[in-house]
Design an enzyme around this catalytic site. Structure first.
Site, PDB file in Angstrom:
ATOM      1  N   HIS A 190       7.881  -8.086  -2.161  1.00  0.00           N
ATOM      2  CA  HIS A 190       7.343  -9.250  -2.874  1.00  0.00           C
ATOM      3  C   HIS A 190       8.360 -10.386  -2.923  1.00  0.00           C
ATOM      4  CE1 HIS A 190       5.266  -5.714  -4.581  1.00  0.00           C
ATOM      5  NE2 HIS A 190       4.228  -6.507  -4.693  1.00  0.00           N
ATOM      6  N   SER A 204      -0.242  -2.062  -5.601  1.00  0.00           N
ATOM      7  CA  SER A 204       0.138  -1.392  -6.854  1.00  0.00           C
ATOM      8  C   SER A 204      -0.879  -0.345  -7.277  1.00  0.00           C
ATOM      9  CB  SER A 204       0.239  -2.413  -7.998  1.00  0.00           C
ATOM     10  OG  SER A 204       1.385  -3.193  -7.863  1.00  0.00           O
ATOM     11  N   ALA A 219      -3.478  -5.176  -6.411  1.00  0.00           N
ATOM     12  CA  ALA A 219      -3.970  -5.215  -7.781  1.00  0.00           C
ATOM     13  C   ALA A 219      -3.970  -6.675  -8.199  1.00  0.00           C
ATOM     14  CB  ALA A 219      -3.057  -4.407  -8.686  1.00  0.00           C
ATOM     15  N   HIS A 275       5.365   1.359  -6.649  1.00  0.00           N
ATOM     16  CA  HIS A 275       5.411   1.204  -5.201  1.00  0.00           C
ATOM     17  C   HIS A 275       6.366   2.236  -4.616  1.00  0.00           C
ATOM     18  CE1 HIS A 275       3.420  -2.795  -4.407  1.00  0.00           C
ATOM     19  NE2 HIS A 275       3.477  -2.784  -5.717  1.00  0.00           N
ATOM     20  N   TYR A 307       8.800 -12.153  -5.534  1.00  0.00           N
ATOM     21  CA  TYR A 307       9.432 -12.150  -6.862  1.00  0.00           C
ATOM     22  C   TYR A 307      10.613 -11.185  -6.948  1.00  0.00           C
ATOM     23  CZ  TYR A 307       6.517  -8.007  -7.829  1.00  0.00           C
ATOM     24  OH  TYR A 307       5.915  -6.777  -7.773  1.00  0.00           O
ATOM     25  N   GLU A 308      10.761 -10.331  -5.944  1.00  0.00           N
ATOM     26  CA  GLU A 308      11.954  -9.472  -5.913  1.00  0.00           C
ATOM     27  C   GLU A 308      13.159 -10.247  -5.371  1.00  0.00           C
ATOM     28  OE1 GLU A 308      10.875  -5.185  -4.619  1.00  0.00           O
ATOM     29  OE2 GLU A 308       9.210  -6.434  -3.930  1.00  0.00           O
ATOM     30  N   HIS A 311       2.066  -4.118 -17.051  1.00  0.00           N
ATOM     31  CA  HIS A 311       2.057  -3.418 -15.765  1.00  0.00           C
ATOM     32  C   HIS A 311       1.464  -2.016 -15.924  1.00  0.00           C
ATOM     33  CE1 HIS A 311       3.126  -2.879 -11.611  1.00  0.00           C
ATOM     34  NE2 HIS A 311       3.926  -1.870 -11.860  1.00  0.00           N
ATOM     35  N   ASN A 356      -7.325  -6.051 -14.592  1.00  0.00           N
ATOM     36  CA  ASN A 356      -7.330  -6.616 -15.945  1.00  0.00           C
ATOM     37  C   ASN A 356      -8.003  -7.977 -15.922  1.00  0.00           C
ATOM     38  OD1 ASN A 356      -4.561  -7.162 -14.469  1.00  0.00           O
ATOM     39  ND2 ASN A 356      -4.906  -8.905 -15.828  1.00  0.00           N
ATOM     40  N   MET A 400       0.244 -11.477  -7.084  1.00  0.00           N
ATOM     41  CA  MET A 400       1.586 -11.915  -6.672  1.00  0.00           C
ATOM     42  C   MET A 400       1.948 -11.429  -5.267  1.00  0.00           C
ATOM     43  SD  MET A 400       3.442 -10.881 -10.238  1.00  0.00           S
ATOM     44  CE  MET A 400       2.612 -11.152 -11.821  1.00  0.00           C
ATOM     45  N   SER A 401       0.948 -11.290  -4.417  1.00  0.00           N
ATOM     46  CA  SER A 401       1.234 -10.757  -3.075  1.00  0.00           C
ATOM     47  C   SER A 401       0.202 -11.279  -2.082  1.00  0.00           C
ATOM     48  CB  SER A 401       1.206  -9.223  -3.106  1.00  0.00           C
ATOM     49  OG  SER A 401      -0.110  -8.757  -3.348  1.00  0.00           O
TER      50      SER A 401
HETATM   51  N1  HPA Z   1      -1.933 -11.733 -12.718  1.00  0.00           N
HETATM   52  C1  HPA Z   1      -1.127 -11.650 -11.625  1.00  0.00           C
HETATM   53  N2  HPA Z   1      -0.948 -10.528 -10.939  1.00  0.00           N
HETATM   54  C2  HPA Z   1      -1.610  -9.428 -11.356  1.00  0.00           C
HETATM   55  C3  HPA Z   1      -2.449  -9.444 -12.482  1.00  0.00           C
HETATM   56  C4  HPA Z   1      -2.612 -10.672 -13.197  1.00  0.00           C
HETATM   57  O1  HPA Z   1      -3.351 -10.767 -14.200  1.00  0.00           O
HETATM   58  N3  HPA Z   1      -2.943  -8.183 -12.621  1.00  0.00           N
HETATM   59  C5  HPA Z   1      -2.407  -7.456 -11.605  1.00  0.00           C
HETATM   60  N4  HPA Z   1      -1.609  -8.198 -10.840  1.00  0.00           N
END
Ligand code: HPA
Length: 260
Positions: free
Chosen positions: A70, A17, A100, A48, A72-73, A234, A222, A198-199
């Site tokens: 992903h 990302s 990310a 993406h 989650y998709e 996001h 973050n 998440m990847s």
């Molecule tokens: N959690 C999960 N996935 C992420 C995060 C997060 O805080 N930041 C970027 N991708």
């Protein structure tokens, strides 16, 4: 891909990302949108681009994935890892996974670049379910050293050469797509995670299974949920990727150059 180019990549790089900018540095490359490859869906996640690229990065033949697939998709684990496996099939022996991630280690604030030392697969899925393709890898692959020690060292050396600070830690891969609750982030810390996303974990398992040498870097975009009291978004993830992405780009560029 072979119909488009005969180029044999030495290294494969998955750009997560907000990290897709490095693909613009490829020369004499071909770029193929995911959906043009048989059985591949279009990339769905915002930020993406969803393209597979083959070209040269500073004279080194590389294959890059701009964006990824992903869980989650709604994709099956076996599909999520197709890009990583294809990189191997095209000839790459080394794969660099980037993503990310949220900071679980309180010392890893936004902008931290973390070499992945190990992972926790908390997705509840495996890309290796079902009959095993014995020609590609063993039924019960060893994951003692998924994240190759020599490549981790090479990443740190590339960071030093580029004057880019790199941390190191454990990446926890979750299913998503919701961000974590503060209690989940505290749990992840207890479990030994330094970053959460998440990847990446399924791709790493499949690539290792297939005999590729794997390494990776998380860009902490973050603080994990609950650390600041502010909601996660996001947009924040993409903005942080835009800020720190070029720094990671320098490291990967140097790393790739040093592979030859
Ligand atoms: N959690 C999960 N996935 C992420 C995060 C997060 O805080 N930041 C970027 N991708």
């Amino acid at each position: 891909m072979r119909a488009r180019t005969a180029l044999v990549p030495a290294v494969g790089v998955v750009l997560g990302s907000g990290l897709g900018g490095l693909a613009d540095e490829l020369s004499d490359g071909v770029a193929v949108p995911f959906a043009e490859l048989p059985g591949w869906p279009a990339a769905g996640a915002p930020g993406h681009a969803g393209r597979l690229l083959l070209g040269h990065l500073d004279q080194v033949p590389v294959v890059m994935l701009q964006g990824r697939l992903h869980l989650y998709e709604g994709h099956d684990p076996g599909l999520v890892v197709q890009p990583a496996l294809l990189m191997g099939r095209l000839g790459a022996r080394t794969i660099v996974l980037t993503n990310a991630a949220g900071g679980v280690n309180p010392a890893f604030g936004p902008g931290t670049l973390m070499v992945i030392a190990d992972h926790l697969n908390l997705t509840g899925r495996s890309p290796l379910l079902g009959a095993n393709a014995d020609k590609i890898g063993p039924r019960f692959p060893d994951l003692t050293a998924v994240w190759a020690p020599d490549l981790r060292r090479a990443l740190h050396e590339a960071g030093q050469a580029e004057g880019v600070e790199l941390a190191e830690g454990v990446y926890a891969g979750l299913l998503g797509p919701s961000y974590e609750t503060p209690a989940e982030v505290r749990m992840l810390r207890t479990l030994g995670a330094d970053a959460v996303g998440m990847s990446t974990v399924l791709e790493a398992i499949a690539a290792r299974w297939a005999g590729l040498a794997v390494c990776g870097v998380s860009l902490i975009t973050n603080a994990g949920a609950g650390y600041t009291g502010k909601p996660l978004s996001h947009e924040e993830v993409l903005a942080s990727g835009a800020e720190a992405g070029p720094r990671l780009g320098h490291v990967i560029r140097r790393f790739v150059r040093d592979r030859t």
